[in-house]
Motif scaffolding. Structure first.
Motif, mmCIF file in Angstrom:
data_model
loop_
_atom_site.group_PDB
_atom_site.id
_atom_site.type_symbol
_atom_site.label_atom_id
_atom_site.label_comp_id
_atom_site.label_asym_id
_atom_site.label_seq_id
_atom_site.Cartn_x
_atom_site.Cartn_y
_atom_site.Cartn_z
ATOM 1 N N VAL A 1 0.854 -1.186 0.000
ATOM 2 C CA VAL A 1 0.000 0.000 0.000
ATOM 3 C C VAL A 1 0.892 1.238 0.000
ATOM 4 C CG1 VAL A 1 -1.840 1.245 1.187
ATOM 5 C CG2 VAL A 1 -1.755 -1.254 1.335
ATOM 6 N N GLY A 2 0.561 2.201 -0.832
ATOM 7 C CA GLY A 2 1.330 3.435 -0.883
ATOM 8 C C GLY A 2 1.207 4.219 0.416
ATOM 9 N N LYS A 3 2.325 4.739 0.883
ATOM 10 C CA LYS A 3 2.288 5.556 2.103
ATOM 11 C C LYS A 3 1.377 6.766 1.914
ATOM 12 C CE LYS A 3 5.186 8.233 5.271
ATOM 13 N NZ LYS A 3 6.554 8.731 5.577
ATOM 14 N N ASN A 4 1.467 7.395 0.738
ATOM 15 C CA ASN A 4 0.651 8.589 0.486
ATOM 16 C C ASN A 4 -0.806 8.250 0.195
ATOM 17 O OD1 ASN A 4 1.062 7.473 -2.066
ATOM 18 N ND2 ASN A 4 1.133 9.461 -3.075
ATOM 19 N N LEU A 5 -1.118 6.957 0.100
ATOM 20 C CA LEU A 5 -2.498 6.520 -0.102
ATOM 21 C C LEU A 5 -3.096 5.936 1.176
ATOM 22 C CD1 LEU A 5 -2.258 4.941 -3.671
ATOM 23 C CD2 LEU A 5 -3.197 7.164 -3.029
ATOM 24 N N GLY A 6 -2.421 6.191 2.304
ATOM 25 C CA GLY A 6 -3.018 5.836 3.581
ATOM 26 C C GLY A 6 -2.571 4.529 4.192
ATOM 27 N N ALA A 7 -1.355 4.065 3.853
ATOM 28 C CA ALA A 7 -0.891 2.785 4.381
ATOM 29 C C ALA A 7 -0.868 2.763 5.903
ATOM 30 C CB ALA A 7 0.505 2.468 3.836
ATOM 31 N N ASP A 8 -0.393 3.845 6.526
ATOM 32 C CA ASP A 8 -0.253 3.838 7.977
ATOM 33 C C ASP A 8 -1.606 3.878 8.678
ATOM 34 O OD1 ASP A 8 2.450 3.750 7.538
ATOM 35 O OD2 ASP A 8 2.767 5.888 7.862
ATOM 36 N N SER A 9 -2.541 4.663 8.135
ATOM 37 C CA SER A 9 -3.882 4.689 8.733
ATOM 38 C C SER A 9 -4.597 3.361 8.499
ATOM 39 C CB SER A 9 -4.705 5.855 8.171
ATOM 40 O OG SER A 9 -4.888 5.727 6.779
#
Length: 204
Positions: free
Chosen positions: A164-172
């Motif tokens: 999952v892209g970090k800027n596409l919300g991977a952490d959330s």
């Protein structure tokens, strides 16, 4: 997103159908595949999937779900790298399913890989592992619904591996998965992508 990919998560893309060859080296395997217009990552191995392969070891075998399979590269690589596996690809894009099954046949994997629409999967089927570059662009609500449909079909102790892209919300997304009762670890981070390993608890 390229024009021909605007609706790769549609059942029947509007773009005229044109097959496009793809070559990919994954887990030490050289794959010759066919992609197509109206299908995610036409004519290439997308960066996220390349990171997924580079930062992971292949599965050991068992029953594997290729979630959002596209033209099949992730699931077909799993089937080749783990010869004892049985891989089911699912996608809503009928053009992608056609290509994935054609690729399976060309690789001699007809008995180990089958790509189908989600409602064609046996409702009693369970999986040891799920591998996915999930369709983040369908939106958060739809993505959450998708994951809550398939993660419960992991066997207890089974895992999902996703990029999952970090800027596409991977952490959330990682935090949300934990809140849903699925322990989730970050296996790697590279080129703006996270590799997440999601576990179904051994005892729900």
């Amino acid at each position: 997103m390229a024009e021909t990919e605007d609706h790769y998560f549609s059942a029947d893309p509007a773009a005229p159908f044109e097959r496009v060859p793809v070559r990919a080296s994954v887990w030490g395997l050289d794959l010759s595949l066919t992609s197509g217009s109206g299908v995610f990552a036409r004519g290439r191995l997308d960066v996220g999937t390349a990171v997924l392969f580079r930062e992971t070891e292949p599965p050991n075998g068992g029953r594997i779900l290729d979630l959002g399979c596209g033209y099949g590269v992730i699931g077909l690589a799993c089937a080749l790298a783990a010869p004892g596996s049985t891989v089911t690809g699912v996608d809503v894009n009928r053009r992608a399913l056609l290509l994935a099954n054609e690729n399976a046949a060309a690789l001699g994997l007809g008995g180990h890989y089958a790509a189908v629409e989600p409602d064609q999967v046996d409702p009693d089927a369970v999986f040891d592992e799920i591998w996915s570059n999930p369709p983040i662009r369908i939106g958060k609500e739809a993505l959450h619904a998708l994951l809550l449909t398939w993660l419960p079909r992991l066997v207890p102790g089974g895992r999902a591996v996703m990029v999952v892209g970090k800027n596409l919300g991977a952490d959330s997304l990682q935090r949300w998965l934990v809140e849903q009762g699925y322990p989730t670890e970050r296996l790697a981070s590279a080129k703006g992508f996270r590799i997440l390993e999601v576990r179904r608890p051994a005892a729900d």
